[in-house]
Design an enzyme around this catalytic site. Structure first.
Site, PDB file in Angstrom:
ATOM      1  N   LYS A 113      -6.506   9.606  66.883  1.00 32.01           N
ATOM      2  CA  LYS A 113      -7.362   9.888  68.044  1.00 32.01           C
ATOM      3  C   LYS A 113      -8.841   9.810  67.679  1.00 32.01           C
ATOM      4  CE  LYS A 113      -4.219  12.013  71.227  1.00 32.01           C
ATOM      5  NZ  LYS A 113      -3.908  13.046  72.205  1.00 32.01           N
ATOM      6  N   LYS A 195       4.020   3.358  70.360  1.00 33.36           N
ATOM      7  CA  LYS A 195       4.794   4.275  71.204  1.00 33.36           C
ATOM      8  C   LYS A 195       4.335   4.134  72.660  1.00 33.36           C
ATOM      9  CE  LYS A 195       2.676   8.699  71.787  1.00 33.36           C
ATOM     10  NZ  LYS A 195       2.697  10.112  71.944  1.00 33.36           N
ATOM     11  N   LYS A 198       1.226   7.952  77.721  1.00 34.81           N
ATOM     12  CA  LYS A 198       0.805   8.146  79.096  1.00 34.81           C
ATOM     13  C   LYS A 198      -0.689   7.951  79.278  1.00 34.81           C
ATOM     14  CE  LYS A 198       1.635  13.074  79.000  1.00 34.81           C
ATOM     15  NZ  LYS A 198       0.652  13.715  78.146  1.00 34.81           N
TER      16      LYS A 198
HETATM   17  P1  ATP Z   1      -0.961  11.033  75.235  1.00 37.24           P
HETATM   18  O1  ATP Z   1      -0.676   9.593  75.376  1.00 37.24           O
HETATM   19  O2  ATP Z   1      -1.816  11.599  76.312  1.00 37.24           O
HETATM   20  O3  ATP Z   1      -1.350  11.473  73.862  1.00 37.24           O
HETATM   21  P2  ATP Z   1       1.871  11.439  75.197  1.00 37.24           P
HETATM   22  O4  ATP Z   1       2.481  10.438  76.110  1.00 37.24           O
HETATM   23  O5  ATP Z   1       2.024  11.289  73.749  1.00 37.24           O
HETATM   24  O6  ATP Z   1       0.368  11.731  75.592  1.00 37.24           O
HETATM   25  P3  ATP Z   1       2.266  14.219  75.099  1.00 37.24           P
HETATM   26  O7  ATP Z   1       1.815  15.175  76.134  1.00 37.24           O
HETATM   27  O8  ATP Z   1       1.440  14.102  73.889  1.00 37.24           O
HETATM   28  O9  ATP Z   1       2.436  12.801  75.691  1.00 37.24           O
HETATM   29  O10 ATP Z   1       3.760  14.460  74.706  1.00 37.24           O
HETATM   30  C1  ATP Z   1       4.699  15.140  75.468  1.00 37.24           C
HETATM   31  C2  ATP Z   1       6.051  15.083  74.821  1.00 37.24           C
HETATM   32  O11 ATP Z   1       6.625  13.787  74.993  1.00 37.24           O
HETATM   33  C3  ATP Z   1       6.028  15.322  73.310  1.00 37.24           C
HETATM   34  O12 ATP Z   1       7.163  16.079  72.943  1.00 37.24           O
HETATM   35  C4  ATP Z   1       6.111  13.956  72.731  1.00 37.24           C
HETATM   36  O13 ATP Z   1       6.675  13.955  71.444  1.00 37.24           O
HETATM   37  C5  ATP Z   1       7.024  13.267  73.739  1.00 37.24           C
HETATM   38  N1  ATP Z   1       6.766  11.831  73.771  1.00 37.24           N
HETATM   39  C6  ATP Z   1       5.590  11.237  74.054  1.00 37.24           C
HETATM   40  N2  ATP Z   1       5.708   9.905  74.023  1.00 37.24           N
HETATM   41  C7  ATP Z   1       7.007   9.646  73.708  1.00 37.24           C
HETATM   42  C8  ATP Z   1       7.753   8.434  73.523  1.00 37.24           C
HETATM   43  N3  ATP Z   1       7.184   7.247  73.651  1.00 37.24           N
HETATM   44  N4  ATP Z   1       9.055   8.535  73.199  1.00 37.24           N
HETATM   45  C9  ATP Z   1       9.652   9.750  73.068  1.00 37.24           C
HETATM   46  N5  ATP Z   1       9.003  10.919  73.226  1.00 37.24           N
HETATM   47  C10 ATP Z   1       7.702  10.879  73.556  1.00 37.24           C
END
Ligand code: ATP
Ligand code: LTN
Length: 331
Positions: A113, A195, A198
């Protein structure tokens, strides 16, 4: 027998993707009958990167509605907004004093980040995992259901719990991450090495959001990057197809071998359409239910107020124990 405790949270930093759903939220739903569960909307974490205030507030309610639409039952678990329980920030401060600057700066997500937001490498970004440890330890959680990317953070929470317990005497339960195989890291549909995220999506077709309507879901899967082999086979050489197989399995409840058999002799086009349909079939009713819930803001407000009460009571108990152990005057 006392039930084991589960804790998890998602940041209101964008629309949830199907990665968040199968990697995290769906597992929370499965756990709510067996465990004492606390699930938060991590808005303190969200502001470590820049957020539009009005949007952050709106997304907080949307996320609460979405949790429930995905099957969380507010009678069974405590659903609440992190900033409404001040003990999170208070315990974070104490834990900061048992965290080495070096170990915080070595966290992979901090490094990622910091690169992505080079103009805003703030203290909160570095403190992010310590705040996350405070979240987990406040509730004396045994298990933390998350996706694979959060494993390192849960390990830091374990280290801090053990260190604090050694220094001040038995205080915290040492938590364990719960990470589901196959769905722990759903990849971007445009670049299987990344990955699905969002908030960091480089291309609008990379992530499938729970808010996407059926046509959008089908279109995104149609455009998903595949490989050159031309066969629906689960192998590391075909990360794009392996990702689609993982998604199909997660949404249809089948195994990769069954998928290979089902699509033997068929092309990628047929397979991608089938994956899109499997996903859309699950998302359509969730989206509908979220819309229904968002129409009744007072119901949502009441429910978050109740979640906050339950969470605050549990958190206060731990915080007071911590304050006693470290020698804070408590009147
Ligand atoms: P950002 O992109 O804003 O960093 P994010 O999509 O990683 O967000 P988080 O709020 O950080 O979302 O994560 C929420 C939950 O979803 C966490 O437990 C994270 O491990 C899980 N998660 C996020 N992306 C994935 C993915 N691509 N596959 C499986 N689990 C995921
Ligand atoms: N950092 C987490 C969200 C989060 C969390 C937590 C997860 C904040 N606090 C406590 C589990 C337990 C993420 O998924 N990005």
């Amino acid at each position: 027998m006392e039930r084991k405790i589960a804790y998890s949270a998602v940041q209101p930093s964008g629309n949830l993707t199907i990665g968040n759903y199968v990697g995290a939220v769906r597992n929370w739903v499965e756990m709510q009958s067996e465990y004492e569960c606390y699930y938060a909307i991590a808005n303190l974490h969200a502001i470590t990167v820049r957020q539009d205030p009005a949007e952050l507030r709106r997304r907080t309610l949307e996320l609460a509605a979405l949790y429930i639409a995905c099957g969380l039952d507010p009678e069974k678990c405590a659903l609440y907004v992190q900033s409404q329980v001040p003990a999170h920030a208070e315990l974070c401060w104490v834990l900061n004093t048992v965290t080495a600057v070096g170990e915080a700066s070595r966290m992979t997500q901090f490094k990622d980040k910091s690169q992505k937001h080079a103009d805003n490498v703030n203290m909160g970004l570095m403190d992010y995992p310590v705040l996350m440890a405070a979240d987990i330890l406040l509730y004396q959680a045994d298990y933390v259901p998350v996706g694979a990317d959060q494993k390192q953070h849960v390990e830091l929470a374990r280290d801090l719990a053990i260190r604090f317990n050694n220094r001040y005497g038995e205080t915290f339960t040492v938590p364990e991450p719960l990470i589901r195989k196959g769905v722990a890291k759903i990849a971007s549909l445009q670049d299987p090495a990344k990955k699905m995220s969002k908030s960091e999506a480089e291309n609008p077709n990379a992530s499938v959001f729970l808010s996407d309507d059926r046509d959008t879901v089908l279109r995104k899967f149609k455009r998903a990057v595949t490989d050159s082999l031309g066969a629906v086979r689960y192998s590391e050489e075909q990360p794009g197809i392996a990702n689609l197989i993982n998604i199909y399995c997660a949404f249809r409840g089948c195994t990769p071998e069954e998928v290979e058999r089902e699509f033997k002799g068929k092309g990628y086009g047929d397979f991608k359409l089938a994956v899109g349909e499997a996903v859309a079939d699950v998302l359509d009713p969730i989206r509908e239910e979220q819309r229904r819930l968002l129409a009744d803001k007072s119901y949502l407000g009441d429910l978050l107020a109740r979640g906050r009460e339950r969470a605050a009571a549990a958190a206060r108990k731990t915080l007071s124990k911590v304050y006693r152990k470290v020698g804070f005057y408590q009147g």
